[in-house]
Design a protein around this motif. Structure first.
Motif: not given
Length: 249
Positions: A40-44
Motif C-alpha cells: 500500500d506504499l505510495e509510488i512516486e
C-alpha cells in the motif's frame, strides 16, 4: 530515457538528508519492486525494463504510470551493479503513534550501525510476523538503499520507529518484560519464552549500552558449543527470536 534531473534526484535519495527532505526512498531490483507494487506504499515514480514487463506485467497496479528504461540507465541511476528489472521512488510511511501491547513481541535495536544487519533483521521480523521494530536514534536508517535491498521486500510489511531507547523503555508499563541479549545473560535453552515483551539487540561491536541495560528485566544469551568468539547480530537475532516462538503451535 532518464533525464539528468531524474538521475540527480534518484542519486540524491542515497543520502539520508535528501530522503528526509523529499520523504522518499529508492527501491531497486525485480523482487523488491514487485513487493512494492503489491503493497500500500505510495509510488512516486516507476522505471521498468522490457524484460520486467514481459515477466511481471500482472504485478503492475492498474493505472499506475511507468517509464520504460534500459538496464544501463537503471545502473547509472541506482546503487546496483546490475539491474535488468526496475527502479521505483516510493514515499516514506507516516506511522501511527507507537503503542505497545503485552501480547506482542517487539524487536528493539540499540545502535545497530550496519545497513545489511538492519535489513536482515527486518526480514527476520517479517518471517516471524513481527510488524514493528524499535530503533535507537543512532541505528542505520530504515530507508537506506542497502537496508531496503537486504530486506528482500520485507520493508513493505515491517515498520521502524526511531526513538530515544532508554526513554521508550522507561515508559513501558510496570512488569513489562524487557529482554536484553548479552554474553553474560541466562541460557535461552533453559527458559520458557513466549513471544511477548521487548527483545533488545545491541551494537555489533559494543553490545548494549549501560543506559539501556538499566531498563532490562532479563539478560539472555545463546549458548555456544564451539570456539567462535561471537555471532553476527542479525544471526543472533534470528536464533533468539526463534526461541521465543518455540512454544507457539
Amino acid at each position: 530515457m532518464l533525464s539528468k534531473a531524474v538521475i540527480k534526484y534518484i542519486n540524491s535519495l542515497q543520502i539520508k538528508k535528501y530522503r528526509n527532505l523529499h520523504q522518499a526512498f529508492v527501491v531497486e531490483g525485480a523482487k523488491s519492486v514487485r513487493e512494492l507494487l503489491a503493497s500500500d506504499l505510495e509510488i512516486e515514480k516507476l522505471f521498468l525494463t522490457e524484460d520486467f514487463l514481459q515477466k511481471h506485467s500482472d504485478a503492475l497496479r492498474k493505472g499506475l504510470p511507468y517509464e520504460l528504461v534500459t538496464e544501463k540507465e537503471l545502473v547509472q541511476a541506482g546503487t546496483y551493479e546490475s539491474n535488468n528489472a526496475g527502479l521505483a521512488i516510493a514515499k516514506t510511511r507516516t506511522l501511527p503513534a507507537l503503542k505497545v501491547s503485552e501480547n506482542e513481541l517487539i524487536i528493539a535495536l540499540d545502535d545497530i550501525r550496519d545497513p545489511g544487519n538492519l535489513g536482515t533483521i527486518i526480514r527476520i521480523a517479517d518471517w516471524y510476523g513481527i510488524k514493528r521494530i524499535v530503533c535507537s536514534e543512532t541505528c542505520a536508517d530504515f530507508y537506506n538503499p542497502k537496508v531496503i535491498a537486504a530486506t528482500m521486500g520485507s520493508f513493505t510489511r515491517v515498520s521502524a520507529y526511531y526513538v530515544n531507547l532508554p526513554e521508550f523503555l522507561s515508559s513501558l508499563p510496570s512488569g513489562f518484560a524487557v529482554y536484553g541479549a548479552a554474553m553474560d545473560g541466562e541460557n535461552i535453552h533453559k527458559l520458557n519464552l513466549k513471544p511477548e515483551g521487548v527483545l533488545i539487540m545491541g551494537n555489533e561491536a559494543n553490545g548494549l549500552r549501560p543506559e539501556t541495560r538499566e531498563h532490562l528485566t532479563s539478560l539472555i544469551k545463546i549458548p555456544g558449543f564451539g570456539q567462535a568468539e561471537s555471532l553476527n547480530v542479525a544471526t543472533a537475532t534470528a536464533i533468539i527470536v526463534d526461541n521465543f516462538f518455540r512454544q507457539v503451535s
